[in-house]
Design a protein around this motif. Structure first.
Motif, mmCIF file in Angstrom:
data_model
loop_
_atom_site.group_PDB
_atom_site.id
_atom_site.type_symbol
_atom_site.label_atom_id
_atom_site.label_comp_id
_atom_site.label_asym_id
_atom_site.label_seq_id
_atom_site.Cartn_x
_atom_site.Cartn_y
_atom_site.Cartn_z
ATOM 1 N N ARG A 120 37.410 7.853 53.103
ATOM 2 C CA ARG A 120 38.844 7.777 52.897
ATOM 3 C C ARG A 120 39.480 7.998 54.266
ATOM 4 N NH1 ARG A 120 41.200 10.463 48.358
ATOM 5 N NH2 ARG A 120 41.023 12.224 49.747
ATOM 6 N N LYS B 26 51.832 7.223 41.475
ATOM 7 C CA LYS B 26 51.165 7.684 40.242
ATOM 8 C C LYS B 26 51.998 7.380 38.994
ATOM 9 C CE LYS B 26 48.779 11.487 42.622
ATOM 10 N NZ LYS B 26 48.049 12.736 42.479
ATOM 11 N N ARG C 86 50.359 7.695 35.633
ATOM 12 C CA ARG C 86 49.905 9.008 35.169
ATOM 13 C C ARG C 86 50.612 9.442 33.896
ATOM 14 N NH1 ARG C 86 50.316 14.480 38.826
ATOM 15 N NH2 ARG C 86 49.847 15.612 36.921
ATOM 16 N N ALA D 26 54.666 2.951 42.601
ATOM 17 C CA ALA D 26 53.289 2.562 42.884
ATOM 18 C C ALA D 26 52.289 3.304 42.020
ATOM 19 C CB ALA D 26 52.973 2.819 44.365
ATOM 20 N N VAL E 223 46.180 4.409 43.231
ATOM 21 C CA VAL E 223 44.786 4.390 42.799
ATOM 22 C C VAL E 223 44.425 3.043 42.167
ATOM 23 C CG1 VAL E 223 44.934 5.372 40.457
ATOM 24 C CG2 VAL E 223 43.022 5.992 41.946
HETATM 25 P P1 GDP Z 1 46.677 13.076 49.616
HETATM 26 O O1 GDP Z 1 46.308 14.522 49.626
HETATM 27 O O2 GDP Z 1 48.165 12.907 49.561
HETATM 28 O O3 GDP Z 1 46.051 12.263 50.694
HETATM 29 O O4 GDP Z 1 46.216 12.490 48.197
HETATM 30 P P2 GDP Z 1 44.950 11.614 47.804
HETATM 31 O O5 GDP Z 1 45.149 10.215 48.194
HETATM 32 O O6 GDP Z 1 43.734 12.313 48.254
HETATM 33 O O7 GDP Z 1 45.050 11.656 46.216
HETATM 34 C C1 GDP Z 1 44.949 12.858 45.493
HETATM 35 C C2 GDP Z 1 44.420 12.574 44.101
HETATM 36 O O8 GDP Z 1 45.364 11.771 43.390
HETATM 37 C C3 GDP Z 1 43.117 11.777 44.106
HETATM 38 O O9 GDP Z 1 42.309 12.266 43.062
HETATM 39 C C4 GDP Z 1 43.571 10.355 43.849
HETATM 40 O O10 GDP Z 1 42.597 9.565 43.205
HETATM 41 C C5 GDP Z 1 44.741 10.592 42.912
HETATM 42 N N1 GDP Z 1 45.706 9.505 42.973
HETATM 43 C C6 GDP Z 1 46.182 8.875 44.074
HETATM 44 N N2 GDP Z 1 47.059 7.907 43.726
HETATM 45 C C7 GDP Z 1 47.113 7.926 42.377
HETATM 46 C C8 GDP Z 1 47.835 7.155 41.418
HETATM 47 O O11 GDP Z 1 48.584 6.241 41.728
HETATM 48 N N3 GDP Z 1 47.654 7.472 40.097
HETATM 49 C C9 GDP Z 1 46.830 8.474 39.711
HETATM 50 N N4 GDP Z 1 46.725 8.693 38.401
HETATM 51 N N5 GDP Z 1 46.125 9.205 40.582
HETATM 52 C C10 GDP Z 1 46.266 8.943 41.898
#
Ligand code: GDP
Length: 314
Positions: free
Chosen positions: A42, A130, A133, A169, A172
């Motif tokens: 990542r 998200k 979600r 958005a 994921v």
């Molecule tokens: P960061 O700390 O802001 O970089 O966040 P990450 O990209 O690591 O995401 C944190 C968590 O949220 C991960 O488990 C991702 O898979 C989840 N996540 C990211 N985007 C989405 C989304 O659009 N929908 C959902 N349901 N989960 C998401």
């Protein structure tokens, strides 16, 4: 003169709101990865790996090419211990994407970085993430973002811009939409908005060189690396430049190597132009705040205040 083919942006987000996932998707959407290459790492977490390779230049910053525009995505630390650093790195940006979880709404780190982005007078667009979600409430999350901006002293122009530039958005799932229910399944609405609505750097490419160092990196092989934005002119590898320190002292120095952002890493180049962000090797005692300028025609830039190191007491 505007550098229409560059956007320097920061992504403002609380931890876990999806910044890393969103950036991965932006890279994928712009074909930064070869078809058969798995996105194992990542990207914003690639720092340790970069360090092992001996040279870390902007490892956590990335650059994307989209519609002939180079989008530099500047990483910002989210923690309040890094207030000075946030302020400095935001000097490289002209615009920001405020990224907020549709179920949680803005959180403390959102507030912290947003306050600096507002103070820096950046154009701020909103990305409610998200939306897939359970418990997502995109409209409430957006209203909370706008209320927070008002609270933090955003002016009418900033507020109006944020209100008119919103994408929804599911990072994921790899989609961004202008309306949460519009059914689009790719990231292009987000990329289009970044390119079409966030400002290009307003800089003078034909003027004398002026670049300011906002971050210093270090490598055992090449020593200190000064990283910053070029405000005017062009810097070339091999240039003999004037380095003006915060205390006003001046010394001549030579640029040995020059790098710019390139997708997940950096690319060595022979020159970099006003509006872009560059990493300069060869300026042995460079520090934050140093101005690299044309010795024949030196340009003054506002000094950067550097806070003494702080100890956090928990
Ligand atoms: P960061 O700390 O802001 O970089 O966040 P990450 O990209 O690591 O995401 C944190 C968590 O949220 C991960 O488990 C991702 O898979 C989840 N996540 C990211 N985007 C989405 C989304 O659009 N929908 C959902 N349901 N989960 C998401």
């Amino acid at each position: 003169m505007l550098q229409e083919h560059i956007r320097n942006i920061a992504i403002i987000a609380h931890v876990d709101h999806g910044k890393t996932t969103l950036v991965d998707q932006m890279l994928k959407a712009t074909h930064a990865f070869r078809e058969n290459q798995q996105v194992q790492e990542r990207v914003l977490d690639s720092n340790d790996q970069e360090r092992e390779r001996g040279i870390t230049i902007l490892a956590k910053n990335i650059s994307i090419e989209y519609k002939d525009v180079k989008i530099n995505v500047i990483d910002t630390p989210g923690h309040a211990d890094f207030g000075g650093e946030v302020e400095r790195v935001l000097k490289m940006a002209d615009g920001a994407v405020l990224l907020v979880d549709a179920a949680e709404g803005p959180m403390p780190q959102t507030r912290f970085v947003l306050s600096h982005a507002i103070a820096a007078n950046l154009r701020i667009m909103v990305c409610i993430n998200k939306i897939d979600r359970e418990g997502a409430n995109p409209e409430k999350a957006l209203n909370d973002c706008l209320d927070l901006m008002m609270d933090l002293g955003a002016d009418d122009d900033q507020l109006e811009f944020a209100m008119e530039h919103v994408v929804y958005a599911s990072a994921v799932n790899g989609y961004a939409r202008l309306d949460p229910d519009d059914g689009n399944t790719d990231m292009y609405p987000l990329l289009d908005m970044i390119v079409d609505a966030l400002p290009a750097p307003d800089v003078d490419v034909d003027g004398p060189l002026a670049m300011q160092c906002v971050t210093v990196d270090h490598s055992d092989y090449v020593g200190r690396i000064g990283i910053g934005r070029i405000y005017s002119g062009t810097i070339h590898a091999g240039d003999k430049i004037l380095v003006v320190k915060n205390d006003g002292s001046r010394a001549m120095s030579q640029v040995k190597q020059l790098f710019t952002f390139d997708y997940l890493g950096r690319k060595e180049c022979t020159q970099a132009e006003a509006g872009d962000i560059a990493a300069v090797v060869g300026l042995d005692s460079t520090d934050i705040g140093d101005v690299y300028t044309d010795p024949e025609n030196p340009v003054e830039l506002d000094p950067i205040e550097i806070d003494p190191p702080t100890l956090s007491i928990i």
